[in-house]
Design a protein around this motif. Structure first.
Motif: not given
Length: 329
Positions: A171-179
């Motif tokens: 979730l951190d990867a998605l919200i923090g970096r990917i999106l």
């Protein structure tokens, strides 16, 4: 016929079992072949280096038994988790923000009411894991806290990883970096990307862009859920997971590829619309049917149909769209 799919989702009353069976028996052959290739690639040492071969493999789909691991590695979540041992559990044990907990609790029963694994009667009931992941994330990223839509994303992650801590880091990867900035209170990144899609449609499917403009339909009305939920509850589960395979590896441009493919493939159908409600209805319909169920051919299409789409193009469009939005605000 099984009323519940392998992920725990109940199938709708009008579910077309015959065409699904036909698709799935073909898809199973593909999955078996891919699984053998993936096992060779991972060779039991559970590490992958980014390469053209890996990108090609990911575009052709990650077998379910390897999916959580590959998502963790290619998104950088694995590295973050290893560099911060015990961090997730410390977040859960620390002081809590009462307002945040309240917001999360409110959305618990609204998350996948059609999934048997999230029911209070389920054992284990995944609501507990979902609650923990969202609470931890809200305290980890205070600028975001909790926004609607995050419950669905976290829920899907839990279904696939079956692991709270891994779901937290993904979730951190998605919200923090990917999106970029989809879930901040102002949702500027989300609004920007909807405008970017509008610009891309002007370039690649101009007739649809004209139709939208003529009837004064704003893109946010028809596509905001595509972006916020990353196609959860919009497209069939298998298809969403295949999209996420690429999203974790290639980043947010995949969302534009999917959106453009849906619009381009259904251009003639969308152009039959003669008024505002009609257009909105057409956009609901284009996310159903065999084209989106056949996830293997659908995924091939998203890389050919929209033509070239570089991150540089998207970033340029993001800059101009963001400036426009900020000047209006």
């Amino acid at each position: 016929f099984c009323r519940v799919d392998p992920y725990g989702f109940e199938r709708p009353e009008d579910f077309d079992y015959a065409s699904y069976e036909a698709f799935f028996s073909r898809y199973l052959v593909v999955l078996t072949r891919r699984a053998i290739k993936w096992s060779k690639l991972l060779k039991g040492n559970n590490s992958i280096q980014k390469s053209l071969k890996v990108k090609r493999y990911i575009r052709k789909g990650i077998p379910n038994e390897h999916r959580a691991l590959v998502w963790m590695i290619v998104s950088g979540a694995q590295t973050n988790m290893e560099q911060n041992p015990g961090y997730y559990h410390r977040l859960l044990e620390g002081e809590k923000n009462a307002k945040l907990l309240e917001a999360i609790k409110t959305d618990m029963n609204r998350t996948f009411p059609d999934n048997v694994k999230f029911r209070k009667t389920a054992d284990p009931c995944l609501q507990h894991a979902l609650y923990n992941v969202l609470v931890a994330y809200g305290h980890h990223n205070k600028a975001v806290g909790y926004c609607q839509g995050m419950n669905f994303i976290a829920g899907y992650l839990i279904l696939i990883t079956k692991n709270e801590e891994e779901s937290f880091w993904l979730l951190d990867a998605l919200i923090g970096r990917i999106l970029p900035d989809y879930y901040s209170p102002a949702m500027l990144g989300l609004k920007t990307d909807q405008e970017v899609l509008g610009e891309l449609v002007k370039m690649k499917v101009p007739a649809v862009a004209d139709l939208m403009e003529r009837h004064g339909v704003m893109w946010t009305l028809v596509v905001s859920r595509w972006f916020i939920c990353l196609f959860i509850d919009i497209l069939p589960v298998e298809t969403v997971l295949r999209i996420w395979d690429c999203l974790f590896y290639e980043g947010s441009k995949i969302i534009f590829r999917v959106a453009l493919t849906l619009i381009k493939q259904n251009q003639a159908f969308i152009l039959e619309a003669t008024n505002f409600p009609d257009i909105c209805d057409k956009f609901k319909q284009i996310t159903k049917g065999t084209f989106v169920t056949e996830c293997h051919s659908f995924m091939q299409k998203i890389f050919t149909d929209p033509g070239s789409l570089s991150m540089a193009t998207i970033n340029k469009l993001r800059e101009t769209c963001r400036e426009k939005l900020l000047s209006q605000g």
